[in-house]
Design an enzyme around this catalytic site. Structure first.
Site, PDB file in Angstrom:
ATOM      1  N   HIS A  78      30.146  67.035  39.744  1.00 61.58           N
ATOM      2  CA  HIS A  78      29.733  68.419  40.001  1.00 61.58           C
ATOM      3  C   HIS A  78      30.967  69.276  40.250  1.00 61.58           C
ATOM      4  O   HIS A  78      31.946  68.801  40.819  1.00 61.58           O
ATOM      5  CB  HIS A  78      28.814  68.475  41.224  1.00 61.58           C
ATOM      6  CG  HIS A  78      27.591  67.633  41.085  1.00 61.58           C
ATOM      7  ND1 HIS A  78      27.499  66.373  41.612  1.00 61.58           N
ATOM      8  CD2 HIS A  78      26.413  67.873  40.453  1.00 61.58           C
ATOM      9  CE1 HIS A  78      26.318  65.856  41.335  1.00 61.58           C
ATOM     10  NE2 HIS A  78      25.637  66.751  40.621  1.00 61.58           N
TER      11      HIS A  78
ATOM     12  N   ASP B  14      30.193  60.339  40.812  1.00 60.87           N
ATOM     13  CA  ASP B  14      28.937  60.520  40.083  1.00 60.87           C
ATOM     14  C   ASP B  14      29.135  60.755  38.587  1.00 60.87           C
ATOM     15  O   ASP B  14      28.188  61.045  37.868  1.00 60.87           O
ATOM     16  CB  ASP B  14      28.073  61.619  40.721  1.00 60.87           C
ATOM     17  CG  ASP B  14      28.881  62.711  41.376  1.00 60.87           C
ATOM     18  OD1 ASP B  14      30.088  62.801  41.071  1.00 60.87           O
ATOM     19  OD2 ASP B  14      28.328  63.473  42.177  1.00 60.87           O
TER      20      ASP B  14
ATOM     21  N   HIS C 137      30.945  71.180  48.213  1.00 61.50           N
ATOM     22  CA  HIS C 137      30.159  72.374  47.891  1.00 61.50           C
ATOM     23  C   HIS C 137      30.095  73.362  49.055  1.00 61.50           C
ATOM     24  O   HIS C 137      29.460  74.399  48.939  1.00 61.50           O
ATOM     25  CB  HIS C 137      28.731  71.978  47.477  1.00 61.50           C
ATOM     26  CG  HIS C 137      28.676  71.180  46.211  1.00 61.50           C
ATOM     27  ND1 HIS C 137      29.187  71.632  45.025  1.00 61.50           N
ATOM     28  CD2 HIS C 137      28.199  69.929  45.956  1.00 61.50           C
ATOM     29  CE1 HIS C 137      29.013  70.701  44.080  1.00 61.50           C
ATOM     30  NE2 HIS C 137      28.416  69.653  44.628  1.00 61.50           N
TER      31      HIS C 137
ATOM     32  N   ASP D  65      34.752  64.683  41.073  1.00 61.28           N
ATOM     33  CA  ASP D  65      33.291  64.585  41.175  1.00 61.28           C
ATOM     34  C   ASP D  65      32.670  65.161  39.900  1.00 61.28           C
ATOM     35  O   ASP D  65      33.251  66.038  39.267  1.00 61.28           O
ATOM     36  CB  ASP D  65      32.844  65.384  42.402  1.00 61.28           C
ATOM     37  CG  ASP D  65      31.396  65.152  42.778  1.00 61.28           C
ATOM     38  OD1 ASP D  65      31.152  64.375  43.710  1.00 61.28           O
ATOM     39  OD2 ASP D  65      30.510  65.757  42.131  1.00 61.28           O
TER      40      ASP D  65
END
Ligand SMILES: [Zn+2]
Ligand SMILES: [Zn+2]
Lengths: 439, 557
Positions: free
Chosen positions: A151, A238, A110, A149
């Protein structure tokens, strides 16, 4: 080749945390450590463990522009994490191992090009730092990053958004239902690099079946077409059915099979916060798969609670994949049209929120659509947050193999900004000279 | 008075030590096929003028276990495993295992119970096995399932011996515990027979002192305790030499030690007065085990190493073609070079010169050829030392602090023992640009090491306050604790008690006065954003070491 097929950089950073009860805290890889040590994985002839090196500030500044500087925004842990990714990459480049997995923390996907603080548990982007290191010292050009991931890898996307030589593929839980909210299909890269960003937003409840449908029908064929020099897996974990931060339903077997099919040269750990119920099994599965060993017996004790995929999701995913297949086939035409439409410069403005640091940033990016090179980029940024109040910066970025026109214009742009004095800091990042100057 | 015996590849050495002085020493050829005969001969020789009643302790470093393994004289073992989910162990263990259902997870929680019918069925299949090994994944976090399965196997098979993996090692590493448990059961009978014979032979001679066996980690075990864990008596030769160095030279700072024997040089690294341990444990027949051992590297350079000219350059070792020519051997060896270079005064000088003439290049004097050979030998040893230092520097660490502030291991001294030490150790030291030392008594360092080695033992205590229990796997203990009040200090206090108990139970007379904290770890267990407990790990050991420093005048052969 020494017969070792997987290099493993295992660095749990047992003395580092964002805060004591933050998901990104000391014991995040504790149970993973227990599992891989107990399995005896580090004693297997197919696996070689590496100690991470410490990355240099210059390695970070090859990618990031920290405001006021990157050194004051990070801790040593970040440099070890980025250094771990570099160590893994070099083990592969030196052919000491066939592939490598940097099982390190803190994560990085991120973290964007400009850094004001920590967002999504990330401060510097460890994959991007590794990629640019490989380009600098090993002459690699075409790089594919597959972000698995849950996200959206918005930081990695941001860093490579104007670079047609970096294919960034991210599948993730749909941004309308999860942090950071981005990663829609239409975010495909700026006109000169159109379709080198491939976002696949998946519905909550996607299982192994949905994931592998996307992989088989879209991700693997796209990689095949792109023909990268190297494949990097931004290996977030995740998507697991037990992860507390997301709503997907992938299992350790699903992840291991993904690793086996993807055949990434280098995997770098990203997220994954089901530290006790998922990470030990998912990491073991990925390690075994990457080392070419039997992972069929890696099964979570509570596998019965993993939900099945709904028919609606199956249909939705099939439609999504079809849509992307059509875009991908038309990518050259779409890129020409986009470049023609944009003219000499392409610009975007956006707001970026740093959830960990509570910073609100406003950014304007302008890229020159240059017929001779990838075009220089300027960024104007203002951030507001505690404890600094306001800070602003202007940066010009000269790409690799920049043409003289872009090079000159980039310098002029910074000098002009400096003279106008509306920004606290002015920078020029020169990829060819490998420098970041604070003007 | 301490009696120490070291059974080496060529010679069996015995020494008697009184008040830190070598009182007598003896050397006899090792009798490989009847190990006991050579040992008894050495004992008889060394005790010839000694009042037997003054012998307070007998310690033995023997190749019995190593030989049994190398020669394959081991028993068939029923290997019963509770592997749970994870790595497929098929093909990774020294014998075909039987996989049972039932498993414990990383927090020590039973996730599936073992099934008695399965164990009974396996036992029917392996009726002829007299030795059993049981190992469960994460049994170090909860030894209950291993104990239950061992109980069932005991009922069905009535075996002579059962080994439980978690009792051999409290450290995580299932694969290593499986292999350790297997080898322990496989050598149990041959070791026990040997131990009984030694006891009988000593009793016959009127030696009433307790007998100890040296372990690979340089500690000793009373013979009775060693019968239960014979696998720990592997690789005791190098351990004895390391202990010998501790007794004779007592290096305090960072050092490299060389035990230069007939065919090999064993290298060890020293820090804070103790040698470094092999990470994870020793390898046995190529299989990683949890047997604690010193970190040693062996290179094929010794007094008997074959010296010849290959492609214009002198080559040394790793093979041996008999003794040096100076000692009646057929081919030039390192010892010949040492004699011609004037570094040792031993054997037939004329024959040694002949040997060096044979390997000399045209126009090269025998002296120059000798020095070329010795530099080549020293190069090989130095390269191995550099490799070890590089490996040490690359050893994984798991904390940021250790990466940023970790100190590099830089040796400050070279210590040599063994037959060719006076000749070779100074050359190695010179190349490493370090001072060197060859202590008096270095010719019998191994026997000195065996004689003076202290007992060691290690325990691991892991408390999970969220679940409300702690385990000490080496002792097969799982005990309830107060979830709210149990702290790291409590964990250390409990570990101290258990170590003392273990020491006492094993007949370890010096109890815990030399205990050392090896490792501690404390992590929060968090649910949501609340801390609901702690996971605490403490590792405590009786430190390897010597009962007494030993000084020696060079003693005769
Ligand atoms: Zn994530
Ligand atoms: Zn240009």
């Amino acid at each position: 080749m020494t017969g070792k097929s997987l290099g493993l950089v295992f660095f749990p950073a047992f003395d580092w945390a964002i805060t004591p009860s933050h998901p990104e805290r000391e014991e995040r890889l504790l149970y993973t450590r227990d599992q891989i040590v107990e399995e005896g994985l580090l004693d297997l002839p197919a696996i070689r463990e590496y100690r991470p090196r410490l990355a240099q500030i210059q390695d970070a500044e090859r990618v990031h522009i920290g405001v006021p500087d990157i050194a004051s925004l990070i801790t040593d842990a970040h440099l070890v994490s980025a250094g771990g990714a570099i160590t893994a990459a070099e083990a592969v480049m030196h052919r000491e191992v066939n592939r490598a997995f940097a099982l390190v923390r803190p994560p990085g996907h991120h973290a964007m090009r400009v850094v004001h603080g920590t967002r999504g548990f990330c401060t510097i982007n460890i994959e991007a730092i590794m990629v640019e290191y490989l380009r600098r010292y090993y002459g690699l050009n075409r790089v594919a990053i597959v972000d698995t991931d849950v996200h959206h890898g918005d930081g990695t996307q941001d860093i490579f958004y104007h670079d047609p030589d970096t294919l960034f593929i991210s599948f993730h839980q749909d941004g309308r239902t999860l942090y950071p909210g981005t990663g829609a299909i239409h975010e495909m890269g700026s006109p000169g690099a159109l379709c080198s960003t491939v976002n696949i937003p998946l519905p909550p409840g996607t299982t192994d079946a949905g994931l592998h449908y996307v992989l088989d029908n879209l991700v693997l064929p796209v990689l095949e077409d792109f023909k990268p020099d190297i494949i990097i897996n931004s290996a977030g974990q995740d998507n697991h059915y037990s992860d507390p931060l997301a709503n997907m339903a992938v299992t350790a077997q699903g992840y291991a099979l993904l690793a086996e099919k993807l055949k990434a040269d280098i995997a770098v750990l990203e997220g994954g916060y089901s530290i006790e119920d998922a990470l030990p099994y998912v990491n073991t599965g990925i390690i075994l798969a990457m080392a070419g060993l039997d992972y069929s017996r890696v099964i979570e004790p509570d596998i019965a609670r993993c939900p099945r995929q709904s028919d609606a999701n199956t249909r939705y995913i099939a439609k999504l994949v079809t849509e992307w297949q059509e875009i991908w086939h038309a990518r050259n035409k779409l890129r020409h049209e986009a470049v023609a439409k944009a003219g000499d410069f392409w610009q975007r403005r956006r707001g970026i929120y740093y959830d960990d640091s509570g910073i609100q940033e406003q950014r304007t990016e302008t890229v020159r659509l240059c017929p001779r090179c990838h075009g220089y980029l300027t960024i104007s940024t203002q951030a507001e947050g505690y404890p600094f109040g306001r800070k602003s910066a202007f940066a010009a970025i000269i790409p690799r193999n920049a043409c003289p026109v872009c090079r000159n214009q980039a310098h002029d742009a910074v000098q002009k900004a400096k003279k106008e004095g509306r920004h606290d800091h002015c920078f020029i990042q020169d990829k060819d000279k490998d420098t970041l100057e604070h003007i | 008075m301490l009696l120490g015996i070291d059974v080496g590849g060529t010679f069996t050495d015995a020494v008697v030590i009184r008040n830190g002085k070598i009182l007598a020493s003896a050397k006899t050829p090792t009798t490989h096929y009847e190990l006991l005969n050579g040992i008894i001969t050495a004992i008889d020789k060394v005790l010839a003028k000694i009042n037997l009643r003054e012998v307070k302790r007998v310690a033995l470093s023997t190749t019995i276990v190593t030989n049994a393994l190398v020669e394959g004289k081991i028993d068939k073992v029923a290997l019963l495993l509770l592997p749970g989910p994870g790595l497929n162990l098929a093909g990774l263990t020294p014998a075909q295992p039987y996989f049972l259902s039932g498993y414990t997870d990383h927090r020590g929680r039973e996730q599936a119970a073992p099934v008695k019918d399965e164990v009974v069925a396996v036992c029917r299949e392996i009726k002829d096995c007299k030795a059993v090994a049981v190992a469960g994944k994460f049994a170090v976090r909860n030894p209950a399932q291993e104990q239950v399965v061992a109980g069932w196997a005991g009922e069905c098979l009535k075996p002579a011996h059962i080994t439980l993996g978690a009792e051999l090692s409290g450290a995580l590493n299932y694969l290593r515990r499986v292999n350790s448990a297997y080898y322990n059961s496989a050598v149990w009978r041959i070791f026990t027979n040997f131990a009984v014979a030694i006891e009988a032979a000593l009793a016959e001679r009127g030696v009433a002192a307790p007998v100890y066996i040296l372990k690979a980690d340089g500690g000793t075990l009373p013979l009775a305790a060693a019968k239960a864990r014979p696998v720990e008596a592997i690789f005791t030769g190098p351990a004895a030499s390391v202990l010998g160095i501790m007794a004779l030279a007592a290096p305090e700072g960072p050092a490299v030690s060389l035990d230069i024997g007939g065919t090999t040089t064993d290298i060890a690294l020293w820090q804070n007065g103790a040698p470094l341990f092999a990470p994870g444990g020793a390898r046995v027949n190529g299989f990683p085990t949890a047997v604690r051992s010193f970190w040693l590297r062996s290179v094929g350079v010794g007094g008997d190493s074959y010296v010849r000219r290959e492609n214009g350059r002198i080559a040394v070792g790793p093979m041996r073609r008999g003794p040096a020519m100076a000692n009646g051997g057929p081919e030039p060896a390192v010892t010949d070079a040492l004699i011609v270079a004037g570094l040792i005064d031993y054997g037939d000088v004329a024959l040694a010169r002949q040997a060096m003439t044979k390997v000399a290049a045209t126009g090269q004097t025998p002296e120059d050829a000798a020095w070329e050979a010795l530099r080549t030998a020293a190069d090989i040893v130095c390269q191995a030392i550099r490799d070890m230092l590089a490996e040490q520097a690359a050893m994984p660490v798991y904390k940021v602090e250790d990466i940023v502030y970790g100190e590099k291991f830089i040796p400050k001294l070279v210590i040599g023992v063994g037959g060719a030490a006076l000749g070779l150790a100074p050359l190695v030291a010179e190349q490493m640009e370090l001072p060197w030392q060859v202590p008096p008594g270095h010719m019998v360092a191994n026997a000195v090491g065996a004689a003076s080695a202290r007992q060691t033992t290690e325990i691991t205590l892991r408390a999970d306050t969220a679940q409300g229990f702690y385990t000490v796997p080496e002792l097969g203990i799982k005990r309830d604790i107060d979830r709210r009040r149990f702290t790291l200090d409590d964990a250390w206090a409990a570990a101290d008690n258990h170590l003392a108990e273990r020491a006492a139970a094993g007949g370890l007379t010096e109890a815990t006065c030399h205990s050392e904290r090896l490792y501690e770890e404390e992590f929060n267990v968090i649910r949501g954003f609340n801390t609901i407990g702690k996971i605490i790990t403490c590792k405590l050991q009786l430190k390897p070491g010597v009962l007494t420093q030993v000084t020696a005048q060079e003693v005769g052969q």
